[in-house]
Design an enzyme around this catalytic site. Sequence first.
Site, PDB file in Angstrom:
ATOM      1  N   GLU A  31       0.853  -1.193   0.000  1.00 53.69           N
ATOM      2  CA  GLU A  31       0.000   0.000   0.000  1.00 53.69           C
ATOM      3  C   GLU A  31       0.886   1.239   0.000  1.00 53.69           C
ATOM      4  OE1 GLU A  31      -3.243   0.131  -0.073  1.00 53.69           O
ATOM      5  OE2 GLU A  31      -3.951  -1.836   0.607  1.00 53.69           O
ATOM      6  N   GLU A  84     -14.449  -0.231   6.334  1.00 54.90           N
ATOM      7  CA  GLU A  84     -14.720  -1.532   5.721  1.00 54.90           C
ATOM      8  C   GLU A  84     -14.012  -2.608   6.526  1.00 54.90           C
ATOM      9  OE1 GLU A  84     -13.480  -1.957   1.532  1.00 54.90           O
ATOM     10  OE2 GLU A  84     -13.030  -4.028   2.072  1.00 54.90           O
TER      11      GLU A  84
HETATM   12  P1  AMO Z   1     -10.087  -7.308   0.377  1.00 58.69           P
HETATM   13  O1  AMO Z   1      -8.926  -6.946  -0.463  1.00 58.69           O
HETATM   14  O2  AMO Z   1     -11.274  -6.402   0.351  1.00 58.69           O
HETATM   15  O3  AMO Z   1     -10.648  -8.739  -0.048  1.00 58.69           O
HETATM   16  O4  AMO Z   1      -9.619  -7.503   1.880  1.00 58.69           O
HETATM   17  C1  AMO Z   1     -10.500  -7.983   2.869  1.00 58.69           C
HETATM   18  C2  AMO Z   1     -10.457  -7.118   4.112  1.00 58.69           C
HETATM   19  O5  AMO Z   1      -9.125  -7.005   4.594  1.00 58.69           O
HETATM   20  C3  AMO Z   1      -8.913  -5.734   5.147  1.00 58.69           C
HETATM   21  N1  AMO Z   1      -7.800  -5.086   4.424  1.00 58.69           N
HETATM   22  C4  AMO Z   1      -6.862  -4.319   5.001  1.00 58.69           C
HETATM   23  N2  AMO Z   1      -6.691  -3.923   6.270  1.00 58.69           N
HETATM   24  C5  AMO Z   1      -5.617  -3.158   6.547  1.00 58.69           C
HETATM   25  N3  AMO Z   1      -4.698  -2.771   5.630  1.00 58.69           N
HETATM   26  C6  AMO Z   1      -4.830  -3.126   4.345  1.00 58.69           C
HETATM   27  N4  AMO Z   1      -3.900  -2.759   3.466  1.00 58.69           N
HETATM   28  C7  AMO Z   1      -5.953  -3.937   3.974  1.00 58.69           C
HETATM   29  N5  AMO Z   1      -6.376  -4.496   2.814  1.00 58.69           N
HETATM   30  C8  AMO Z   1      -7.491  -5.186   3.119  1.00 58.69           C
HETATM   31  C9  AMO Z   1     -10.202  -4.973   5.015  1.00 58.69           C
HETATM   32  C10 AMO Z   1     -10.882  -5.676   3.883  1.00 58.69           C
HETATM   33  O6  AMO Z   1     -12.289  -5.572   3.942  1.00 58.69           O
HETATM   34  N6  AMO Z   1      -9.852 -12.073  -1.180  1.00 58.69           N
HETATM   35  C11 AMO Z   1     -10.738 -11.022  -0.738  1.00 58.69           C
HETATM   36  C12 AMO Z   1     -11.685 -11.491   0.348  1.00 58.69           C
HETATM   37  C13 AMO Z   1     -12.704 -12.478  -0.131  1.00 58.69           C
HETATM   38  O7  AMO Z   1     -13.440 -12.170  -1.093  1.00 58.69           O
HETATM   39  O8  AMO Z   1     -12.772 -13.564   0.444  1.00 58.69           O
HETATM   40  C14 AMO Z   1      -9.900  -9.857  -0.236  1.00 58.69           C
HETATM   41  O9  AMO Z   1      -8.727  -9.973   0.041  1.00 58.69           O
HETATM   42  O10 AMO Z   1     -10.922  -5.152   6.227  1.00 58.69           O
END
Ligand code: AMO
Length: 417
Positions: free
Chosen positions: A201, A340
Amino acid sequence: MEGCKVKLLGWVEVKRDLGKIKFIILRDYKGKIQITIPPTSSVELAEIFNKLSREDVIAVSGVVKNTPQAPNGVEVIPSEINIINKAVSPLPLELTGKVKVELDTRLDYRILDLRTARANAIFRINNVMLITIRNFFIENDFIEVHTPKIIASATEGGTELFPVAYFDREAFLAQSPQLYKEQLTSVFEKVYEIAPVFRAEESNTTRHLSEIVMLDMEAAFQDYNDIMNFCESLLDRVFKEVIDRCQNELEVLKKNLQRPKTPYKRYSYSEVLEILSNNGVEIKWGDDIDTLALRKLGELIKEPYFIKDWPTKSKPFYISPRVDNPEVSESFDLMYGWLEIASGGTRIHKKELLINRIKEKGMRPESFDFHIKTFDWGMPPHAGCGIGLARLLMAITGLDNIREAVLFPRDRYRLTP
Ligand code: AMO
């Protein structure tokens, strides 16, 4: 235990010298106790007391005494105090919580910071949250799995990947166990994983880190409505257990946690756009709901809620388009205010459609060969979701910054401690 002989091991939290009478507050992993050195004590004890400083590790042998004035109504009168290991004085971090210390400084000295009541409370709540989650999956007959974290191709889009030198080839740190958990539904039907994932990120926000612990689940013969129901029950259980078992910790955090009413509201993406439009925020159908709009939603909706039926093009390739309207997908995000917490959906289980969606996303199906061929071997319809555990902890404890919800956070600028 009045009159019992005890030996206590722990850290010097406070030392108070009132002249004739001297006090130590001794802390261990379970709590604190007052050690009282009365005027009648030996000279040696007073000498050792004089040498003590904060966070020294000591052993205290003595006798328990009920004393209404002491914290918790009990104190220990020592016969012997041994210094096991000295800490430097002054310490690099103020631990009393009386002086406000910047989060960045706290994170620089994280192991000391974790000894403060605040940080300690956060991770004790985290522990109850994890126990509750594991129990819930066990009760629901899921199998816990661990999938590889060194992988060959992206799942959530290519830009956030960390490349690693893997002998003479390039590999990546896993962004998600997505493809493996899907494949595993063809074996165990219901699987879950609690493990780190890695995301490069670039942006420095209060809710993104580059290493996070993700709770992933996937279940055969289920669709996104089943998964939303499951998420709701899981979250409800977590709220219940944290409220039942963590009142002291919540008090330290000054958090009055209420168990949100179920069922949680389920708005479609289009409905959310309408709500936003009625409140002066315009978003074009198909665009992402940006941070500003999310903040607005957070002001309007305080309880957890789902946003479902996202535009297909805004979701990853593995998410299933709706049969009645392929522009819209069987997907959802679970929100808590503006945050989220999770996202998930029904997955594509037909090989041809999966290949088409990979191409539409501008990726090469050959890169996913190892995955696609498993769809020839009896892939059940399936659905699942991923929950960001630090985000969930943030929501429960009312933290403003995700860095406080992770023991040793990793972001664009922080790689130590
Ligand atoms: P996604 O990319 O939306 O979905 O990630 C799921 C959840 O993980 C958390 N999240 C994070 N928290 C902190 N820092 C980050 N960089 C970060 N990225 C994601 C959020 C987010 O909602 N494979 C799909 C899930 C699925 O469909 O089963 C996925 O990774 O809370």
